[in-house]
Every structure is written in C-alpha cells, then in structure tokens.
Design a protein around this motif. Structure first.
Motif, mmCIF file in Angstrom:
data_model
loop_
_atom_site.group_PDB
_atom_site.id
_atom_site.type_symbol
_atom_site.label_atom_id
_atom_site.label_comp_id
_atom_site.label_asym_id
_atom_site.label_seq_id
_atom_site.Cartn_x
_atom_site.Cartn_y
_atom_site.Cartn_z
ATOM 1 N N MET A 1 0.503 -1.061 0.032
ATOM 2 C CA MET A 1 0.266 0.478 0.309
ATOM 3 C C MET A 1 1.155 1.801 -0.542
ATOM 4 S SD MET A 1 -3.112 0.916 2.999
ATOM 5 C CE MET A 1 -2.845 1.965 3.774
ATOM 6 N N THR A 2 0.424 2.642 -0.707
ATOM 7 C CA THR A 2 1.425 2.919 -0.786
ATOM 8 C C THR A 2 1.284 4.504 0.412
ATOM 9 O OG1 THR A 2 -0.279 4.661 -1.648
ATOM 10 C CG2 THR A 2 1.577 4.045 -3.387
ATOM 11 N N LYS A 3 1.993 4.583 0.566
ATOM 12 C CA LYS A 3 1.615 5.806 2.195
ATOM 13 C C LYS A 3 1.574 6.836 1.871
ATOM 14 C CE LYS A 3 4.843 8.457 5.268
ATOM 15 N NZ LYS A 3 3.349 9.656 6.387
ATOM 16 N N LYS A 4 0.104 7.170 2.890
ATOM 17 C CA LYS A 4 -1.113 8.507 3.297
ATOM 18 C C LYS A 4 -0.305 9.494 3.516
ATOM 19 C CE LYS A 4 -5.264 5.815 1.715
ATOM 20 N NZ LYS A 4 -6.434 6.472 1.446
ATOM 21 N N VAL A 5 -0.234 10.444 3.684
ATOM 22 C CA VAL A 5 0.296 11.937 4.273
ATOM 23 C C VAL A 5 -1.440 11.930 5.185
ATOM 24 C CG1 VAL A 5 0.796 14.018 4.065
ATOM 25 C CG2 VAL A 5 1.771 12.820 2.587
#
Ligand SMILES: NC(=O)c1ccc[n+]([C@@H]2O[C@H](COP(=O)([O-])OP(=O)(O)OC[C@H]3O[C@@H](n4cnc5c(N)ncnc54)[C@H](O)[C@@H]3O)[C@@H](O)[C@H]2O)c1
Length: 343
Positions: free
Chosen positions: A1-5
C-alpha cells in the motif's frame, strides 16, 4: 500500500471546506483531524460558502476524524504528518510557528502572514526546521489560465509582453474575519494579494508602486488600483482589486495581457474563458486544463512531501516579498506618493 500523508486541518471556513473537498479526491492523503473554534462548523450543522462555483461544496458531516475546538490541540496530535492552516490571516504566524515546533509539514493559506515582519519570521523558522516542507497556498500560481500566462511571458510565445492588467472584484464576503481590517488587512491584503503575488511571481518584485484606494466595510482599504513600477525593461503592469461591489455582483477575476504578436484575454465570469487575439486570424478560445488552482496547489504540496522534497525557499520568499509590496501599496495610498518596495 502506498504511504498516505496524514493531514490535520485547522479552520473550517470557506477555505478549509475547499481544502477538505480536494483531500477527499486524493488517494495518497488521509485527513485524520479537523479543528474549528465554532462548534457548529465542527459538527457540520453550519457551513461556510465559497466565492467560486464548485468550491467548498462538501462538508464535515460523515467525516470520521478527530475533532478539536482549538487548532493548537490538533497540532499536538502525534499522528499528524502535515498541518493545513486555514484560519484567518492574523493567526497564520502563531499556527505555523506551533506546527513547525512539532515537526509537521505546513500548508498555510494566503497571504503567508498578516505582516511582512511575520512572513520573514516564518521563513527563519522554516529554515531551522529543514525536515518540514512549508508551502504558502498562493493558489493563482497553480490556476490553469494563469500558468498559461506565465509560460507565455517566459517563453515569448506571442513576442515580448508589453502590458499586463489584472482585475479581481467581488461583493463583500461578510463574516467576522473579513469585517475586521486588523485581522484580514482589507481587500488590499486579502484579495488583491493574489494579483500582486502573481506579478511578483512572473516578473520579480517591482521597484516601486503607485496605488490609490478607498476604505470599505472592513474599515481598511477595500478597493485598490495599483501601477507597478519596474526600473528594467518590464511590461506596463497594473491591477485593481475590490470587494466593494454591490450585493449580487458575485465574484469575478480577469486579465488582459498584450504582447507584440497577440493579446490574451481571460475572464472567469460564468464560463471561464481565455481568448487569444492575433491580427488577421479569428479569435481563438484556448482550451484550459480542467480544475481550480486550489486542487493543483494541494496536489503539489502532497507530491512534494511524498517525494521528500525540502521547502522551496524561492517560492516561500516570494510569497513573503508579496506582503512587502502590499505594504508599499498601503503607504502609497496613504501618502498619495510613489513608494519604493522594501528589501
Ligand atoms: N486561496 C484563496 O483563494 C482564499 C480564499 C478565501 C480565503 N483565503 C484565506 O484563508 C484564510 C481563511 O479564510 P476563510 O474565508 O476560510 O475565513 P473564515 O473566517 O470563514 O474561516 C476561518 C475559520 O477558522 C476558525 N478558527 C479561528 N481561530 C481558530 C482556532 N484557534 N482554532 C480552530 N479554528 C479557529 C474560525 O472559527 C473559522 O471558522 C484567510 O487567511 C484568507 O485570506 C484564501
């Protein structure tokens, strides 16, 4: 999963609501906390309006996030990566200072600060916290028709730029913040700052300004007309900003840019059109990228954070310098004189 800000957003007025709408469309962002000192804005039983159609449409109803009545408490939440500051301008400095002290990335609404001195202090603080990305939300820099204009000037697409004229006019927005010139700085700082900043962003700071204006419902200068004076070979540049239009006028912004081989004319009005006029040809409607500057500005902020990029101090310093230009405009109105812009 891509990192979320993970975002904490402070201030749920017209701009906070606009930013919330945009975050809801982005995959790499999660708003985890919101703050407003007005309980009804926090729980969604009241809502601020935007001034452009399509802006501030969503709301906080159904948002399952932490809610705070004081933005300072939100800043103390250790899970937040970035703080989005959408409170009134007079509060920008203290919230930026607090957010940087907690090592958060910062997006702060325009103008960067209420005074040039505070804006310079923000830059010093941002330099000390070099792991944090700090961005001033000068949305016009990202507005498609204005991006087009900047490129046309830089690339001499239609030959040398000879003159630029900007207009931004609206009925009075109302509300406690805009009714107090000490907080908002009148239309001179709050509204007209967009055009002054864009001029500074495209051409650099003028050497001097000549402005005239009158006071209005904020108690401060609410209508201003400025000529920007450059000692080099720059185009003739002028701008008019006002929120003293009669009720019902709504909001409009426009520019006319005259080049050696073409004239560009932009009008937001109802249908947002940019036209190019070239002698001997039919007027051409330029197709613009769809979307408002707010969206591209926020996408840029998130992309920069995810890429691990440092603050762009050139852009931040320009946003600060814009306030110095506005302060020269104020002096010029008061003294009816040509005023140099402070370094
Ligand atoms: N980029 C643009 O085009 C644009 C347009 C409008 C406004 N703005 C800027 O955005 C900022 C906000 O404008 P607005 O129209 O949304 O104002 P607003 O007064 O409607 O909203 C500000 C909100 O901040 C809240 N607030 C104040 N102190 C607080 C605190 N200590 N903790 C939590 N919340 C607090 C207020 O209750 C209010 O709801 C201003 O600096 C303005 O210049 C930018």
């Amino acid at each position: 999963m891509t990192k979320k800000v993970k975002i904490g957003l402070i201030g749920l007025g017209s701009m906070g609501s606009t930013h919330l709408d945009i975050y809801s469309k982005l995959n790499d962002v999660e708003v985890i906390a919101i703050a407003d000192s007005i309980q009804s804005r926090l729980d969604g039983s009241s809502k601020a309006e935007g001034n452009i159609s399509g802006q501030a449409e969503g709301g906080v109803v159904g948002l399952n996030v932490k809610k705070y009545l004081d933005g300072m408490d939100l800043i103390n939440n250790p899970d937040i990566d970035a703080v989005d500051i959408c409170v009134g301008t007079d509060l920008h400095f203290i919230f930026v200072e607090a957010a940087l002290a907690k090592n958060k990335h910062v997006l702060v609404e325009k103008p960067l600060a209420r005074t040039y001195d505070d804006a310079k202090k923000i830059i010093q603080l941002a330099k000390q916290q070099s792991s944090c990305h700090v961005m001033s939300a000068m949305c016009l820099r990202y507005w498609p028709a204005w991006v087009f204009l900047k490129e046309a000037i830089e690339n001499n697409t239609y030959g040398k730029c000879l003159s630029l004229n900007f207009k931004r006019q609206t009925s009075f927005p109302g509300g406690a913040f805009y009714s107090d010139g000490n907080q908002c700085g009148g239309a001179l700082l709050d509204l007209h700052v967009h055009d002054t900043d864009f001029i500074n962003y495209c051409l650099g700071s003028p050497d001097a300004v000549f402005s005239q204006g009158y006071k209005g419902p904020s108690g401060d200068f609410d209508h201003v007309v400025t000529n920007y004076i450059f000692n080099n070979n720059s185009p003739l540049v002028s701008s008019e900003g006002s929120w003293t239009m009669q009720e019902g006028y709504g909001f409009n912004m426009s520019y006319t840019a005259n080049f050696e081989n073409g004239t560009l004319s932009y009008l937001l009005d109802e249908g947002e059109t940019l036209k190019l006029f070239v002698a001997g040809s039919d007027p051409e409607v330029i197709n613009l990228k769809e979307g408002m500057g707010y969206e591209f500005e926020i996408r840029t902020f998130i992309t920069e954070i995810l890429a691990g990029n440092k603050t762009n101090f050139g852009l931040l310093q320009q946003a600060a310098k814009t306030i110095a230009i506005i302060e020269a405009e104020r002096k010029s109105i008061e003294k009816c004189s040509i005023e140099p812009v402070k370094n």
